[in-house]
Enzyme design. Structure first.
Site, PDB file in Angstrom:
ATOM      1  CB  THR A   6     -13.028  -1.291  16.217  1.00 25.47           C
ATOM      2  OG1 THR A   6     -12.559   0.191  16.191  1.00 25.47           O
ATOM      3  CG2 THR A   6     -12.227  -2.221  16.794  1.00 25.47           C
TER       4      THR A   6
ATOM      5  CB  SER B  59     -18.112   5.997  14.249  1.00 28.63           C
ATOM      6  OG  SER B  59     -17.570   5.521  15.775  1.00 28.63           O
TER       7      SER B  59
ATOM      8  CB  THR C  19     -17.081   2.482  20.154  1.00 29.34           C
ATOM      9  OG1 THR C  19     -15.038   2.304  19.670  1.00 29.34           O
ATOM     10  CG2 THR C  19     -16.862   1.037  20.420  1.00 29.34           C
ATOM     11  CG  ASP C  20     -13.477   6.073  18.423  1.00 23.42           C
ATOM     12  OD1 ASP C  20     -13.918   5.685  19.913  1.00 23.42           O
ATOM     13  OD2 ASP C  20     -13.377   6.878  17.651  1.00 23.42           O
TER      14      ASP C  20
HETATM   15  N1  ASP Z   1     -12.625   5.102  16.103  1.00 20.73           N
HETATM   16  C1  ASP Z   1     -13.385   3.091  16.305  1.00 20.73           C
HETATM   17  C2  ASP Z   1     -14.634   4.159  15.620  1.00 20.73           C
HETATM   18  O1  ASP Z   1     -15.126   4.933  16.362  1.00 20.73           O
HETATM   19  C3  ASP Z   1     -13.147   2.747  17.674  1.00 20.73           C
HETATM   20  C4  ASP Z   1     -14.178   1.840  17.912  1.00 20.73           C
HETATM   21  O2  ASP Z   1     -15.260   1.510  16.343  1.00 20.73           O
HETATM   22  O3  ASP Z   1     -14.239   1.376  18.425  1.00 20.73           O
HETATM   23  O4  ASP Z   1     -14.783   4.084  14.636  1.00 20.73           O
END
Ligand code: ASP
Length: 317
Positions: free
Chosen positions: A14, A62, A95-96
């Site tokens: 993100t 991710s 973050t995932d």
């Molecule tokens: N789906 C995103 C990822 O993990 C979520 C994020 O980065 O906050 O790449």
């Protein structure tokens, strides 16, 4: 005097995401903006005491993290760690699965220099994106004398690779170190440490593992899956996984790693058939406290996803 180098590796997430509206924090596409551009828009980096180098290692959401990306990332991190003039590394990541990549790198490389993962909960196009401040904090941490090991920084909080866990779906401070507590905070570019740098010797890193994992293109990794205990759990999922050739199983037990008797029987059968089985807990805090003679070994305090990383590394040789 020559400036020390901080290497910033981009992997997507993100933090590199874009949305059609500056007010949209959920309907965006992750992994769109290149790492060079993400760094270029942060004016504070212009007067940095360190030389910042960037490299795009991957560009993925991710949630879709793959063994191929992990292998490539490990190769690049290992490469830069070996350069005497590199003070530390920053990795931008979604973050995932950030906690999985953090533990993968810690367990595999056990770095004596700081390797700092950072991220964002809002896309780069948001009215008030959190990515730029997280990047500044990550560079402050990676340049800090004495910092070591794989760390994560998000919303000003520093976490160790062992303890970090995503615990919130939306808020900017989305991570927790559970009952271990954070390593410290980054405040106005300065560190306030609450405890020692995390123990860097994980016992997982071995030359054989490193060599094999680092040369791998991600296609021949072992299959390790996670199953969970819950009301009405039974044997069917484990039996299907064993029949399909699974090599390792982590079970996210209830409470202190407790298991429905039918699930436990299936896991013991899998173990007897040569599948490596490890017992973790689905509780967010605490750890499985084993009793002597437990048939299924516990995860030594690791969460299910990190226990899976350990099993992968053990089976990869
Ligand atoms: N789906 C995103 C990822 O993990 C979520 C994020 O980065 O906050 O790449």
């Amino acid at each position: 005097m020559k400036k020390k180098k901080i290497v910033i590796l981009g992997t997507g997430g993100t933090i590199a995401g874009t949305a059609a509206s500056a007010f949209d924090h959920t309907g965006y596409t992750a992994a769109q903006v290149g790492i060079e551009q993400l760094v270029a828009v942060i004016p504070a980096f212009a007067g940095s005491a360190c030389e910042l180098l960037t490299e795009q290692v991957a560009q993925v959401d991710s949630k879709d993290m793959s063994f191929a990306v992990w292998a490539r990332l490990a190769v690049r991190v290992n490469h830069f760690l070996a350069q005497a003039d590199v003070q530390g590394l920053v990795i931008t990541h979604g973050t995932d699965t950030l906690e999985e990549t953090a533990w993968f790198l810690q367990a595999l490389l056990d770095p004596g220099k700081p390797v700092v993962l950072t991220c964002a909960m809002r896309p780069a196009t948001a009215l008030a994106p959190d990515g730029p401040q997280n990047m500044l904090d990550a560079v402050a941490l990676a340049s800090h004398p004495g910092a070591r090991g794989v760390l994560a920084v998000c919303a000003g909080v520093i976490h160790s690779a062992r303890d970090v866990q995503k615990v919130h779906t939306y808020r900017l401070d989305a991570f927790s170190s559970g009952d271990a507590g954070p390593v410290g905070y980054v405040e106005e570019g300065r560190l306030r440490l609450l405890r020692n740098w995390p123990e860097t010797h994980t016992g997982q890193a071995s030359t054989a593992m490193k060599n094999i994992a680092l040369q791998d293109d991600g296609h021949n990794w072992p299959r390790v899956e996670i199953v969970m205990n819950y009301a009405g759990a039974g044997a069917a999922v484990v039996q299907a996984l064993v029949a399909s050739g699974v090599q390792g199983l982590v079970v996210a037990g209830t409470g202190n790693g407790t298991l429905h008797h039918a699930l436990e029987a299936a896991l013991l059968q899998a173990q007897a058939a040569g599948v490596r089985v490890v017992r973790a807990t689905r509780c967010l805090e605490g750890r499985v406290l084993p009793k002597a003679g437990n048939a299924i070994p516990d995860s030594q305090g690791l969460s299910p996803v990190k226990a899976r990383v350990n099993l992968l590394l053990e089976l990869i040789t």
